[in-house]
Design a protein around this motif. Structure first.
Motif, PDB file in Angstrom:
ATOM      1  N   THR A  57      33.467 -40.726  -2.528  1.00  0.00           N
ATOM      2  CA  THR A  57      32.524 -40.985  -3.669  1.00  0.00           C
ATOM      3  C   THR A  57      31.522 -39.854  -3.662  1.00  0.00           C
ATOM      4  O   THR A  57      31.386 -39.384  -4.841  1.00  0.00           O
ATOM      5  N   LEU A  58      31.136 -39.292  -2.683  1.00  0.00           N
ATOM      6  CA  LEU A  58      29.830 -38.353  -2.771  1.00  0.00           C
ATOM      7  C   LEU A  58      30.521 -36.961  -3.369  1.00  0.00           C
ATOM      8  O   LEU A  58      30.118 -36.206  -3.997  1.00  0.00           O
ATOM      9  N   ILE A  59      31.735 -36.658  -2.579  1.00  0.00           N
ATOM     10  CA  ILE A  59      32.279 -35.479  -3.011  1.00  0.00           C
ATOM     11  C   ILE A  59      32.648 -35.561  -4.501  1.00  0.00           C
ATOM     12  O   ILE A  59      32.577 -34.276  -5.032  1.00  0.00           O
ATOM     13  N   VAL A  60      33.316 -36.556  -4.923  1.00  0.00           N
ATOM     14  CA  VAL A  60      33.670 -36.241  -6.286  1.00  0.00           C
ATOM     15  C   VAL A  60      32.713 -36.467  -7.078  1.00  0.00           C
ATOM     16  O   VAL A  60      32.606 -35.757  -8.500  1.00  0.00           O
ATOM     17  N   ASP A  61      31.277 -36.884  -6.739  1.00  0.00           N
ATOM     18  CA  ASP A  61      30.262 -37.132  -7.777  1.00  0.00           C
ATOM     19  C   ASP A  61      29.706 -35.573  -7.714  1.00  0.00           C
ATOM     20  O   ASP A  61      29.289 -35.258  -8.965  1.00  0.00           O
ATOM     21  N   ALA A 274      47.531 -35.738   8.605  1.00  0.00           N
ATOM     22  CA  ALA A 274      46.518 -36.558   8.253  1.00  0.00           C
ATOM     23  C   ALA A 274      45.307 -35.971   8.065  1.00  0.00           C
ATOM     24  O   ALA A 274      44.426 -36.138   7.535  1.00  0.00           O
ATOM     25  N   GLU A 275      44.920 -34.878   9.193  1.00  0.00           N
ATOM     26  CA  GLU A 275      43.801 -34.150   9.111  1.00  0.00           C
ATOM     27  C   GLU A 275      43.517 -33.424   7.883  1.00  0.00           C
ATOM     28  O   GLU A 275      42.357 -33.383   7.244  1.00  0.00           O
ATOM     29  N   PHE A 276      44.574 -33.007   7.321  1.00  0.00           N
ATOM     30  CA  PHE A 276      44.474 -32.127   6.150  1.00  0.00           C
ATOM     31  C   PHE A 276      44.073 -33.067   4.565  1.00  0.00           C
ATOM     32  O   PHE A 276      43.138 -32.682   4.253  1.00  0.00           O
ATOM     33  N   PHE A 277      44.873 -34.226   4.731  1.00  0.00           N
ATOM     34  CA  PHE A 277      44.489 -34.918   3.701  1.00  0.00           C
ATOM     35  C   PHE A 277      43.175 -35.911   3.800  1.00  0.00           C
ATOM     36  O   PHE A 277      42.646 -36.302   2.845  1.00  0.00           O
ATOM     37  N   GLY A 278      42.790 -36.052   5.162  1.00  0.00           N
ATOM     38  CA  GLY A 278      41.452 -36.497   5.303  1.00  0.00           C
ATOM     39  C   GLY A 278      40.392 -35.766   4.925  1.00  0.00           C
ATOM     40  O   GLY A 278      39.188 -36.516   4.731  1.00  0.00           O
ATOM     41  N   ASP A 279      40.526 -34.549   4.783  1.00  0.00           N
ATOM     42  CA  ASP A 279      39.308 -33.711   4.515  1.00  0.00           C
ATOM     43  C   ASP A 279      39.449 -33.499   2.913  1.00  0.00           C
ATOM     44  O   ASP A 279      40.254 -32.474   2.575  1.00  0.00           O
ATOM     45  N   LYS A 280      38.604 -34.240   2.224  1.00  0.00           N
ATOM     46  CA  LYS A 280      38.883 -34.137   0.763  1.00  0.00           C
ATOM     47  C   LYS A 280      38.397 -32.829   0.051  1.00  0.00           C
ATOM     48  O   LYS A 280      38.850 -32.417  -0.814  1.00  0.00           O
ATOM     49  N   PHE A 281      37.398 -31.995   0.965  1.00  0.00           N
ATOM     50  CA  PHE A 281      37.253 -30.737   0.409  1.00  0.00           C
ATOM     51  C   PHE A 281      38.288 -29.919   0.243  1.00  0.00           C
ATOM     52  O   PHE A 281      38.711 -29.165  -0.791  1.00  0.00           O
ATOM     53  N   MET A 282      39.132 -29.872   1.369  1.00  0.00           N
ATOM     54  CA  MET A 282      40.425 -29.211   1.469  1.00  0.00           C
ATOM     55  C   MET A 282      41.542 -29.749   0.625  1.00  0.00           C
ATOM     56  O   MET A 282      41.951 -28.943  -0.372  1.00  0.00           O
ATOM     57  N   ALA A 283      41.902 -31.078   0.877  1.00  0.00           N
ATOM     58  CA  ALA A 283      42.849 -31.537   0.056  1.00  0.00           C
ATOM     59  C   ALA A 283      42.827 -31.857  -1.648  1.00  0.00           C
ATOM     60  O   ALA A 283      43.815 -31.746  -2.199  1.00  0.00           O
TER      61      ALA A 283
END
Length: 482
Positions: A57-61, A274-283
């Motif tokens: 939520t913070l990242i997309v905001d 899982a680590e890649f998609f867990g990191d929303k900045f990256m994925a």
């Protein structure tokens, strides 16, 4: 792609600027968003926005504020586009240059950053100086790229000031911390007592220094935040999470056992995915964005329009998902497994570097990724990936993409020095594969039940379509159906 900075990237140069000290960014052929703004943001995002990149939520905001301001700042340089939050007119054809678009993007980014992440003011100033721009140019006008960028940023910030997200801590008539809950949400369960095995339980999060904290539902007010492409998120629904109702014991146990089986079956590929998609900045930003730039050969304008489409899709998806999370307040796998198995041994991943074990108890079991701080159903990450994929397909006109994420041996965040045993590359050749794998990783990681992923996979694409249509109406308002 990078060249030397020749002159000043503004219609009104500042005499005391020193271009000779600016690093080599090519205003005429480069992409300031990718080459200047994103690198500056990446240096701050882990401390200023989300420590581990999981707080969607913070990242997309933050992304929404930044990337809609980009769209508005270059709209005057397009033949027909009108900003989302401003109509700043139309600049003459001779001024519709890549140089002016890059300059407007940098000024609007600088104003957004200083308002939303003021603690990094020195870094933002260095960002501007590094490319030969004057950070003290605060003019607001519709004639110069600096003036347009500054004005576009202010209009976006004003429009979203009291939109329900509580960025400034002043929603609900009380002064709170930024992004604090003002809805009065209280979990049924405590971190130490599972009173209702169907409902969400806050986890106890331990830190490397030996301290710990108890989770709180992050930004439950997201469901009350103003979306772009619809008025009321309660119009959208996912099926009830019947498998998470502990009264349906057979189904409740079956889905918990599916999580344990996925945990026991972890391999290097599944862990790193899982680590890649867990990191929303990256994925949800860096990796697919870079792939699109390379594959679709988007110029600055095309990239800004693409990323605005993506960001609005993610934002509106998350609002609707948070509405459903609040409705169902559903149990996470770790709570269900502890409830079902307690001190009984289970077969599962045993923790960092331990592989699959057979003597760990239900109470000792842990998910591969840290459990996120909100109710389980539906999966927000999965919905976001499916919305992203749909928006990208529509914008680019194809399901094809080439996303390749190299991972060095031992580069795992969860199992550093151990996983993967050898170098590997995560590869996704189309948006369908990207979204499908994103959903699967939530089960592999142990943070979502399969039903939460299935529900989100059906739920997310509609917001990608809505966002594409919304942005296209702003790019081509003359063809919009009225």
């Amino acid at each position: 792609m990078l060249g030397s900075l020749a002159g000043v990237a503004s219609a009104e140069p500042t005499p005391d600027r020193a271009p000779a000290t600016a690093r080599a960014f090519d205003f005429d052929h480069g992409n300031a968003a990718l080459e200047v703004v994103y690198p500056a943001l990446q240096q701050q995002e882990r401390t200023a926005i989300s420590k581990d990149g999981s707080d969607i939520t913070l990242i997309v905001d933050y992304g929404m504020l930044l990337e809609t301001s980009w769209f508005d700042s270059i709209a005057p340089y397009h033949r027909s586009a009108v900003g989302i939050y401003s109509n700043l007119g139309r600049r003459p054809l001779a001024e519709r240059t890549t140089r002016n678009k890059n300059t407007a993007i940098l000024y609007t980014s600088y104003r957004i950053f200083n308002t939303r992440i003021p603690q990094a003011a020195k870094a933002w100033r260095e960002m501007m100086v590094s490319v030969g721009l004057d950070p003290d140019d605060r003019r607001e006008n519709t004639r110069t790229p600096a003036g347009i960028g500054n004005l576009a940023a202010r209009r976006v910030l004003e429009a979203r000031w009291h939109d329900g997200m509580n960025r400034y801590g002043d929603e609900g008539g009380r002064q709170r911390a930024p992004y604090a809950d003002y809805t009065g949400y209280q979990p049924v369960n405590t971190a130490y007592e599972l009173r209702d095995p169907s409902r969400w339980q806050p986890a106890v999060v331990t830190h490397d220094d030996g301290t710990f904290e108890i989770q709180k539902f992050v930004t439950p007010q997201m469901r009350l935040t103003t979306p772009f492409t619809y008025k009321d998120p309660t119009r959208f629904h996912v099926p009830p999470p019947v498998n998470s109702d502990y009264h349906h014991r057979r189904a409740y146990k079956r889905q918990a056992d599916e999580i344990l089986a996925a945990s026991a079956g972890l391999n290097d590929y599944r862990k790193m995915a899982a680590e890649f998609f867990g990191d929303k900045f990256m994925a949800l930003a860096e990796a697919p964005g870079n792939a699109v730039i390379q594959d679709a050969h988007l110029d600055v304008e095309g990239f800004v329009q693409f990323i605005a489409t993506i960001e609005i899709a993610l934002f509106d998806t998350t609002i609707a998902v948070w509405q459903q999370k609040a409705v169902y307040d559903s149990v996470r796998p770790f709570s269900a497994i502890r409830h079902l198995y307690g001190d009984t041994p289970v077969t599962a991943w045993g923790g960092p570097g331990k592989g699959t074990v057979h003597d760990i108890t239900g109470n000792q079991w842990r998910s591969y990724l840290p459990v996120t701080n909100h109710p389980e159903y539906p999966s927000g990450s999965t919905a976001a990936c499916y919305a992203y994929a749909q928006a990208a397909r529509l914008f680019l006109g194809s399901d094809k993409v080439h996303i390749a994420i190299p991972r060095k041996a031992g580069s795992s965040v969860i199992e550093p020095g151990v996983t993967p045993a050898e170098d590997l590359t995560l590869t996704y050749e189309n948006w369908t594969d990207f979204a499908t794998t994103c959903g699967r990783t939530r089960v592999w990681a142990g943070v979502h039940f399969p039903s939460a992923v299935r529900a989100a996979a059906d739920f997310g694409p509609q917001f990608g379509t809505r966002s594409y249509d919304f942005v296209q109406r702003h790019i081509h308002p003359e063809t919009a159906v009225r």
